[in-house]
Design an enzyme around this catalytic site. Structure first.
Site, PDB file in Angstrom:
ATOM      1  CD  GLU A   1      30.919  -2.614  41.913  1.00 27.90           C
ATOM      2  OE1 GLU A   1      30.233  -2.416  42.948  1.00 27.90           O
ATOM      3  OE2 GLU A   1      30.654  -3.500  41.083  1.00 27.90           O
TER       4      GLU A   1
ATOM      5  NE  ARG B   1      39.270 -10.321  31.100  1.00 28.61           N
ATOM      6  CZ  ARG B   1      38.503 -10.093  32.155  1.00 28.61           C
ATOM      7  NH1 ARG B   1      38.899  -9.201  33.055  1.00 28.61           N
ATOM      8  NH2 ARG B   1      37.365 -10.719  32.314  1.00 28.61           N
TER       9      ARG B   1
ATOM     10  CB  ALA C   1      33.974 -12.523  37.606  1.00 31.48           C
TER      11      ALA C   1
ATOM     12  CG  ASN D   1      37.337  -3.649  37.610  1.00 33.42           C
ATOM     13  OD1 ASN D   1      36.516  -4.546  37.856  1.00 33.42           O
ATOM     14  ND2 ASN D   1      37.629  -3.278  36.371  1.00 33.42           N
TER      15      ASN D   1
ATOM     16  N   PRO E   1      40.340 -10.484  39.700  1.00 42.56           N
ATOM     17  CG  PRO E   1      39.196 -12.387  40.414  1.00 42.56           C
ATOM     18  CD  PRO E   1      39.286 -10.903  40.633  1.00 42.56           C
ATOM     19  CG  ASN E   2      40.506 -13.350  34.628  1.00 38.82           C
ATOM     20  OD1 ASN E   2      41.402 -14.129  34.315  1.00 38.82           O
ATOM     21  ND2 ASN E   2      39.376 -13.753  35.203  1.00 38.82           N
TER      22      ASN E   2
ATOM     23  CG  HIS F   1      32.431  -3.057  36.843  1.00 44.87           C
ATOM     24  ND1 HIS F   1      33.004  -4.278  37.127  1.00 44.87           N
ATOM     25  CD2 HIS F   1      31.685  -2.729  37.925  1.00 44.87           C
ATOM     26  CE1 HIS F   1      32.590  -4.670  38.325  1.00 44.87           C
ATOM     27  NE2 HIS F   1      31.797  -3.748  38.831  1.00 44.87           N
TER      28      HIS F   1
ATOM     29  CE1 TYR G   1      36.079  -6.362  30.753  1.00 40.50           C
ATOM     30  CE2 TYR G   1      37.127  -8.122  29.497  1.00 40.50           C
ATOM     31  CZ  TYR G   1      36.148  -7.689  30.369  1.00 40.50           C
ATOM     32  OH  TYR G   1      35.227  -8.580  30.862  1.00 40.50           O
TER      33      TYR G   1
ATOM     34  NE  ARG H   1      30.986  -7.739  28.589  1.00 41.27           N
ATOM     35  CZ  ARG H   1      32.043  -8.176  29.274  1.00 41.27           C
ATOM     36  NH1 ARG H   1      32.507  -7.458  30.286  1.00 41.27           N
ATOM     37  NH2 ARG H   1      32.611  -9.313  28.966  1.00 41.27           N
TER      38      ARG H   1
HETATM   39  C1  DQA Z   1      34.763  -6.091  34.546  1.00 45.07           C
HETATM   40  C2  DQA Z   1      33.382  -6.640  34.210  1.00 45.07           C
HETATM   41  C3  DQA Z   1      33.192  -8.014  34.836  1.00 45.07           C
HETATM   42  O1  DQA Z   1      31.909  -8.533  34.499  1.00 45.07           O
HETATM   43  C4  DQA Z   1      34.252  -8.972  34.347  1.00 45.07           C
HETATM   44  O2  DQA Z   1      34.115 -10.222  34.998  1.00 45.07           O
HETATM   45  C5  DQA Z   1      35.622  -8.447  34.516  1.00 45.07           C
HETATM   46  C6  DQA Z   1      35.866  -7.050  34.145  1.00 45.07           C
HETATM   47  C7  DQA Z   1      35.018  -4.737  33.830  1.00 45.07           C
HETATM   48  O3  DQA Z   1      35.938  -4.041  34.245  1.00 45.07           O
HETATM   49  O4  DQA Z   1      34.332  -4.401  32.864  1.00 45.07           O
HETATM   50  O5  DQA Z   1      36.545  -9.146  34.890  1.00 45.07           O
HETATM   51  O6  DQA Z   1      34.851  -5.853  35.943  1.00 45.07           O
END
Ligand code: DQA
Length: 145
Positions: A97, A18, A76, A73, A10-11, A99, A23, A106
């Site tokens: 995984e 974003r 959340a 990735n 998501p996102n 991020h 990011y 954070r």
């Molecule tokens: C993320 C970190 C997560 O906490 C966040 O919700 C994201 C992006 C990252 O790539 O830093 O959507 O996965």
């Protein structure tokens, strides 16, 4: 041809727009190119998927049992994506995984991943470079296909 799953949650489809101070400015297409370049010599094809819904993430994992591995990735979903966790618990291939941000620097709700213990490895905080390193790690594991 061997396929490597690049799965973003998501996102992450709006990377570049974003919160770039967190990011980075690379888009998802940039990241796809970075990973594709890294694995090209090994003849792997990158299959990139991005979903904002957990069910679609589950389906993407279920549909990728024949891949050589995955770079994921989860966004959340790392915090509370229980059905996604169940899907990964049954995933038969190695996966990393990733991020982009250093979640440890954070908000405290980002300080745990319910998925990390299932992963072959976890990379935090190196931006788009993290995806490249994850691809390298999968290549070095000697994953064949
Ligand atoms: C993320 C970190 C997560 O906490 C966040 O919700 C994201 C992006 C990252 O790539 O830093 O959507 O996965």
């Amino acid at each position: 041809m061997s396929e490597l799953l690049l799965l973003n949650g998501p996102n992450l489809g709006i990377l570049g727009r974003r919160e770039p101070e967190i990011y980075g400015t690379e888009t998802l297409e940039d990241i796809e190119r970075i990973v594709a370049r890294e694995v090209a010599e090994s003849g792997w094809k990158v299959v990139s998927r991005q979903y904002d819904c957990e069910g679609e993430m589950v389906r993407a994992v279920q549909d990728s049992y024949d891949a050589v591995g995955a770079i994921i990735n989860p966004g959340a979903l790392m915090i509370a994506g229980w059905s996604f966790r169940d899907a990964l618990a049954n995933y038969p291939r190695p996966w990393i995984e990733v991020h982009l941000s250093n979640v440890w620097a954070r908000e405290s709700f980002r300080h745990q991943s319910i998925l990390g213990e299932l992963a072959s490895g976890v990379i935090f905080g190196l931006g788009a470079e993290g995806y490249r390193l994850a691809a390298q790690a999968l290549l070095r594991r000697g994953v064949t296909g």
